[in-house]
Design a protein around this motif. Structure first.
Motif, short mmCIF file in Angstrom:
data_model
loop_
_atom_site.label_atom_id
_atom_site.label_comp_id
_atom_site.label_asym_id
_atom_site.label_seq_id
_atom_site.Cartn_x
_atom_site.Cartn_y
_atom_site.Cartn_z
N SER A 1 0.84 -1.18 0.00
CA SER A 1 0.00 0.00 0.00
C SER A 1 0.88 1.25 0.00
N LEU A 2 0.44 2.25 -0.73
CA LEU A 2 1.19 3.51 -0.80
C LEU A 2 0.66 4.56 0.17
N ALA A 3 -0.33 4.20 0.95
CA ALA A 3 -0.90 5.15 1.90
C ALA A 3 0.19 5.66 2.84
N ARG A 4 0.15 6.96 3.07
CA ARG A 4 1.07 7.68 3.94
C ARG A 4 2.52 7.64 3.45
N LYS A 5 2.70 7.37 2.17
CA LYS A 5 4.04 7.38 1.58
C LYS A 5 4.09 8.43 0.48
N ARG A 6 5.29 8.82 0.13
CA ARG A 6 5.48 9.75 -0.98
C ARG A 6 5.62 8.97 -2.28
N LEU A 7 5.04 9.54 -3.34
CA LEU A 7 5.10 8.91 -4.66
C LEU A 7 5.58 9.96 -5.66
N ALA A 8 6.76 9.72 -6.22
CA ALA A 8 7.30 10.63 -7.23
C ALA A 8 6.66 10.30 -8.58
N VAL A 9 6.18 11.34 -9.26
CA VAL A 9 5.49 11.17 -10.53
C VAL A 9 6.13 12.08 -11.56
N ASP A 10 6.40 11.53 -12.75
CA ASP A 10 6.90 12.33 -13.86
C ASP A 10 5.72 13.11 -14.42
N ALA A 11 5.64 14.38 -14.08
CA ALA A 11 4.49 15.20 -14.44
C ALA A 11 4.31 15.34 -15.95
N SER A 12 5.40 15.40 -16.71
CA SER A 12 5.26 15.58 -18.16
C SER A 12 4.57 14.38 -18.80
N ILE A 13 4.81 13.19 -18.29
CA ILE A 13 4.14 12.00 -18.84
C ILE A 13 2.64 12.10 -18.57
N TRP A 14 2.27 12.48 -17.37
CA TRP A 14 0.85 12.63 -17.07
C TRP A 14 0.21 13.67 -17.98
N LEU A 15 0.87 14.81 -18.14
CA LEU A 15 0.29 15.87 -18.96
C LEU A 15 0.08 15.41 -20.40
N ILE A 16 1.05 14.70 -20.96
CA ILE A 16 0.92 14.19 -22.32
C ILE A 16 -0.23 13.19 -22.40
N GLN A 17 -0.38 12.35 -21.38
CA GLN A 17 -1.49 11.39 -21.36
C GLN A 17 -2.83 12.11 -21.43
N PHE A 18 -2.97 13.19 -20.69
CA PHE A 18 -4.23 13.92 -20.69
C PHE A 18 -4.47 14.60 -22.02
N ILE A 19 -3.43 15.11 -22.64
CA ILE A 19 -3.57 15.74 -23.95
C ILE A 19 -4.07 14.73 -24.97
N LYS A 20 -3.53 13.53 -24.91
CA LYS A 20 -3.91 12.48 -25.86
C LYS A 20 -5.28 11.87 -25.55
N ALA A 21 -5.61 11.70 -24.28
CA ALA A 21 -6.79 10.92 -23.90
C ALA A 21 -8.06 11.75 -23.74
N MET A 22 -7.97 12.96 -23.25
CA MET A 22 -9.16 13.74 -22.94
C MET A 22 -9.60 14.51 -24.17
N ARG A 23 -10.47 13.87 -24.95
CA ARG A 23 -10.93 14.41 -26.23
C ARG A 23 -12.45 14.56 -26.24
N ASP A 24 -12.91 15.52 -27.03
CA ASP A 24 -14.34 15.70 -27.25
C ASP A 24 -14.85 14.52 -28.07
N VAL A 25 -15.97 13.94 -27.67
CA VAL A 25 -16.51 12.75 -28.32
C VAL A 25 -16.91 13.05 -29.77
N GLU A 26 -17.47 14.22 -30.01
CA GLU A 26 -17.97 14.55 -31.35
C GLU A 26 -16.87 15.02 -32.29
N THR A 27 -16.02 15.92 -31.83
CA THR A 27 -15.04 16.54 -32.74
C THR A 27 -13.66 15.90 -32.68
#
Length: 107
Positions: A1-27
């Protein structure tokens, strides 16, 4: 379990994932503020699970960002070039119009 622990995250990877994944259904266009919304939601989820996120902004520029910046630069240059051509045509047409009016007035 990661509860009460620190988790280092590569923020640029997350941001790119959101750019690619979060799209308008119609356009298919990226949703407005998708990277910020996605990052906020993931951080909220981690905090809810008592995980302490540590965002890391490290390393070189991702290839997708380099391509995006290059595309924007090319688009801006094309727009500026088009604007210059349009301005020249407008000026030329104005000059022709004045010359034609001058010719009519003196005849």
């Amino acid at each position: 379990s990661l509860a009460r622990k620190r988790l280092a995250v590569d923020a640029s990877i997350w941001l790119i994932q959101f750019i690619k994944a979060m799209r308008d259904v119609e356009t298919g266009e990226m949703l407005h503020n998708a990277p910020q919304l996605g990052l906020f939601r993931r951080l909220c989820k981690l905090l809810f699970l008592h995980v302490r996120p540590l965002l890391v902004f490290d390393g070189g520029t991702p290839a997708i960002k380099k391509r995006t910046v290059a595309r924007r630069r090319e688009f801006r240059q094309r727009q500026e070039s088009s604007l210059e051509r349009t301005a020249k045509r407008l000026i030329l047409n104005q000059m022709k119009g004045r010359h034609i009016l001058h010719g009519v007035a003196t005849a």
